[in-house]
Design a protein around this motif. Structure first.
Motif, short mmCIF file in Angstrom:
data_model
loop_
_atom_site.label_atom_id
_atom_site.label_comp_id
_atom_site.label_asym_id
_atom_site.label_seq_id
_atom_site.Cartn_x
_atom_site.Cartn_y
_atom_site.Cartn_z
N VAL A 13 95.82 -38.45 39.88
CA VAL A 13 95.33 -40.05 41.44
C VAL A 13 94.90 -39.50 42.63
CG1 VAL A 13 96.66 -41.71 39.76
CG2 VAL A 13 97.68 -40.51 41.16
N THR A 26 98.26 -50.26 50.79
CA THR A 26 98.95 -50.89 49.78
C THR A 26 99.91 -49.70 48.97
OG1 THR A 26 96.17 -50.86 48.84
CG2 THR A 26 97.64 -50.69 46.98
N LEU A 48 102.63 -49.48 45.76
CA LEU A 48 103.29 -49.53 44.13
C LEU A 48 104.33 -49.15 43.86
CD1 LEU A 48 100.83 -51.05 42.15
CD2 LEU A 48 100.54 -49.23 41.50
N MET A 64 90.86 -46.78 42.30
CA MET A 64 91.48 -46.32 43.69
C MET A 64 92.64 -45.23 43.94
SD MET A 64 93.23 -48.78 46.24
CE MET A 64 94.68 -49.30 45.63
N LYS A 65 91.83 -44.27 45.40
CA LYS A 65 92.51 -42.62 44.94
C LYS A 65 93.63 -43.24 46.02
CE LYS A 65 90.57 -39.87 42.49
NZ LYS A 65 91.38 -39.13 41.69
N VAL A 66 94.88 -42.42 46.33
CA VAL A 66 95.91 -42.48 46.28
C VAL A 66 96.23 -42.22 47.30
CG1 VAL A 66 98.60 -42.11 46.11
CG2 VAL A 66 96.95 -43.57 44.21
N THR A 121 97.39 -46.05 51.28
CA THR A 121 98.01 -46.27 49.37
C THR A 121 98.78 -45.33 48.99
OG1 THR A 121 95.74 -47.23 49.17
CG2 THR A 121 97.18 -46.12 47.56
N ILE A 178 102.21 -44.59 45.93
CA ILE A 178 102.99 -44.71 44.97
C ILE A 178 104.16 -44.31 44.66
CG2 ILE A 178 102.48 -44.30 42.33
CD1 ILE A 178 99.91 -44.97 42.29
N LEU A 212 95.32 -49.26 39.12
CA LEU A 212 95.08 -48.80 39.92
C LEU A 212 92.51 -48.74 40.10
CD1 LEU A 212 95.98 -44.94 40.99
CD2 LEU A 212 96.71 -47.33 42.78
N ASN A 213 92.84 -48.92 39.44
CA ASN A 213 90.83 -49.51 38.78
C ASN A 213 90.52 -48.18 40.56
OD1 ASN A 213 89.35 -50.90 38.20
ND2 ASN A 213 88.95 -52.78 39.38
#
Ligand code: SAM
Length: 249
Positions: A183, A106, A108, A145-147, A74, A76, A142-143
């Motif tokens: 995050v 994922t 973002l 979810m860790k990045v 994930t 960002i 992100l609800n």
């Protein structure tokens, strides 16, 4: 009366001249920009590989050295417009599911400008990341979810006043660090852009409290006459948060 008329004429002539000089200066710098773009091999390469801009090669090169992007992660991407870092992040994390044998990642992408869609990425355009409100919105998206990796290529538009521009990018760096701390998973990473200067060692020192290792990178694709550098902070240690019983944990 005569005196004030001649003063007005002189002022008008002066402002016309000022306007003309400014136009000439702009024309000269646009011509310099154009000839530099035409002579730049990374601009050509970006067209060939279908990247939205030459910056893609900075991230590709840093990833080649530091191995920070993997399938399934994930990621960002802050200050993502026009989107070449996002394109690289999507490819490397398999966020578009192009390789069905690998885990799907994922990505973002966030910018205060409009980012045109990129397959596999979630886009958050028109979002000024210098506000805490923006951080809250992304955390909500992100609800829980860790990045794995926070990227920031954010740069303010230059005012031409060196010290002011530097202060503004340092402000953005601390915003990225603050957000990443909220995050990132334990042992996750942060890569962000800074302009070289006396603030960099202070940034390194501050980051040292939260990350296991800090490295400064200057990829070949970053122009040698640019003061931009990238700081890679690896191995997030986590932050202490207040617990319900009033203690810190
Ligand atoms: C050098 S460009 C990024 C290029 C991008 N990495 C790419 O590869 O396509 C810097 C970006 O930072 C964005 N930016 C600057 N300040 C910002 C802010 N406060 N919030 C969000 N984005 C910002 C700018 O709009 C600009 O698009």
């Amino acid at each position: 009366m005569q005196l004030s008329n001649s003063l007005i004429c002189r002022n008008l002539n002066f402002s016309r001249m000022f306007f003309l000089v400014n136009c000439l200066k702009r024309l000269k710098s646009s011509q310099q920009w154009l000839s530099r773009q035409n002579a730049d091999p990374y601009v050509e390469k970006a067209k060939i590989y279908n990247y939205r801009c030459r910056s893609a090669f900075k991230l590709l090169e840093m990833n080649e050295k530091a191995k920070i992007l993997f399938p399934g992660q994930t990621v960002i991407d802050l200050g993502a417009c026009p989107g070449s870092w996002t394109q690289v992040a999507v490819q490397k994390t398999n966020a578009d599911g192009a390789d069905s044998s690998k885990p799907k990642g994922t990505v973002l992408a966030i910018d205060k400008l409009q980012i045109f869609p990129i397959e596999g990425a979630t886009i958050m355009s028109n979002m000024d990341f210098s506000t805490i409100d923006a951080h809250d919105k992304v955390i909500q998206a992100l609800n829980g979810m860790k990045v794995d990796l926070v990227l920031s290529d954010m740069a303010p538009s230059a005012t031409g006043v060196r010290e002011l521009d530097k202060d503004r990018i340092i402000g953005l760096c601390y915003m990225a660090i603050r957000f990443a701390a909220l995050v990132t998973r334990i042992d996750g990473n942060l890569l962000f852009k800074v302009w070289d200067g006396k603030e960099v060692p202070i940034l390194e020192m501050d980051l040292g409290r939260f990350y296991k290792s800090i490295k400064i990178m200057k990829p070949k694709a970053s122009r040698s006459d640019s003061s931009e550098k990238f700081i890679l902070a690896r191995g997030f240690r986590g932050i202490q948060r207040p617990l319900e019983n009033g203690r810190w944990g």
